[in-house]
Design a protein around this motif. Structure first.
Motif: not given
Length: 431
Positions: A210-213, A238-242, A245-247, A306-317
């Motif tokens: 599921v894309h971050r958007r 199940r819901i992510p909690v931030w 900032e959302p990151e 949670l899915v992250v890219d090579e820089y650790g930024a959240i891409m989705g779940l």
């Protein structure tokens, strides 16, 4: 030729034709038998099936030995027939022997035994395995010499023989599925489901997440009443909690944990201790394959990452349900939002949501659109067009017509796709 010699030659010809039939049956039975079925019989303790496995493991020696034996008995039978008929009819006996032995060998030494074996390959292979196994071992030295001569002769003509030509297990299963699907023995949904299992090693979680958007997330700093209201309004458990900032995802909330805590504090949200409810978030790289992630879910007894890219930024779940949907197709319950998906139009075109994945379209319609450089159909249009198109623009890629209907910012939200017209299999006789 004496009468005794004639009957002796006739008996020899019959015996040799019987051997020819056995060689032909064994060749067809061994090569046409199902290795899976033979393996099953071997695991049940069938010694003959185990010998078949050993023979098939050195298929080149098996075929060479059978051909050598078959040709030897056929030539010997023809020689005996020629000698006997020359004694009876003189020189014209050569012609009689040629015609007679051609018919006899063709019918009783080739066609009839092979027809029988092709209809009962495993039974024939197991039945003749003891005889063929001993025969192959007996002729092994001679067969090695013959194969060496063949290899040297082929090299003289610039042909190199490679032994690494066997199909992988995955390729063999795919070809079998395709064969059964084309013959009508398997419905499309079954073929797609089994094929998707084979694809688990090739598809990264980034293609099904599921894309971050589109993710639903909660702000930990919301007032307790609003926080609980948003959890109850969500269709997810199940819901992510931030926080901040959302990151900065600080945990994952399970709705059941929240309900238990509310019950314990007499349903007074202000008494909730959010820190005690949050589960530690699990981050996985976007390059993780679906098979790896499925195994990880099983080992950790988890359903959510949670899915992250090579820089650790959240891409989705990604969830366990996302992976299962890749196998069995879309799974929806009464709490899932209505799917916009795609709509077939009377003119044969399709109205498609831009977020629809190329894999889903290929699987549903048996298309072959490339998904190496893009995951969604909107991404494919952007990749091929190399520009952000305006609504109303039309492109033709891979024989498909794409019309951009709506765009939100730089994101294509809706398209009209027109697949290529089916090609006729019949050629014009005048061509």
């Amino acid at each position: 030729m004496t009468e005794f010699g004639l009957w002796l030659s006739l008996g020899g010809i019959i015996l040799l034709l019987l051997l020819s039939a056995l060689f032909s049956m064994s060749e067809t039975g061994m090569t046409a038998s199902s290795e899976a079925r033979i393996g099953f019989l071997a695991n049940q303790g069938n010694k003959s099936a185990k010998r078949v496995q050993k023979l098939l493991a050195q298929r080149d020696k098996l075929i060479s030995s059978i051909l050598l034996g078959n040709n030897a008995v056929n030539i010997l039978a023809s020689s005996l027939a020629t000698s006997a008929l020359i004694g009876l009819f003189g020189d014209v006996g050569v012609a009689y022997a040629t015609v007679a032995m051609t018919i006899l060998v063709l019918i009783f030494g080739e066609v009839m035994p092979k027809t029988y074996a092709i209809n009962r390959p495993e039974r024939v292979a197991v039945l003749l395995a003891p005889f063929i196994y001993r025969f192959v071992r007996l002729l092994a030295p001679l067969v090695n010499v013959v194969q060496m001569i063949c290899v040297l002769a082929l090299r003289a003509f610039g042909v190199r023989i490679s032994r690494d030509t066997s199909m992988t297990a995955s390729e063999e299963i795919r070809s079998t599925l395709q064969l059964h699907a084309e013959s009508g023995a398997m419905v499309k949904h079954e073929r797609d489901m089994l094929g998707s299992i084979l694809d688990l090693d090739e598809v990264p979680v980034g293609d099904v997440m599921v894309h971050r958007r589109s993710m639903e997330m909660l702000d930990a700093d919301l007032p307790p009443d609003e926080f609980v209201r948003q959890v109850l309004a969500s269709s997810h458990t199940r819901i992510p909690v931030w926080r901040g900032e959302p990151e900065n995802v600080v945990g994952v909330l399970h709705a059941k944990d929240l309900l238990r805590a509310l019950s314990a504090c007499e349903f007074k949200p202000e008494k909730l201790d959010l820190g005690q409810l949050l589960q530690t978030p699990w981050f996985v790289p976007d390059t993780t394959t679906l098979r790896e992630q499925l195994n990880a879910f099983r080992q950790r007894r988890a359903h959510f990452a949670l899915v992250v890219d090579e820089y650790g930024a959240i891409m989705g779940l990604v969830t366990l349900e996302d992976i299962l949907e890749e196998i069995v197709g879309d799974i929806r319950d009464e709490h899932d939002p209505a799917q916009r998906g795609l709509r077939l139009q009377p003119d044969g075109s399709l109205l498609v949501d831009g977020a629809t994945t190329i894999r889903d379209l290929n699987r549903q319609f048996d298309w072959h659109l490339p998904d190496d450089d893009a995951t969604t159909i909107a991404g494919l249009v952007l990749h091929e067009a190399q520009v952000v198109p305006e609504p109303g623009q039309v492109f033709v890629f891979h024989d498909f017509r794409f019309e951009v209907l709506r765009r939100q910012g730089n994101r294509i939200t809706h398209l009209r796709m027109t697949p290529p017209a089916p090609r006729s299999d019949t050629a014009d006789p005048a061509d």
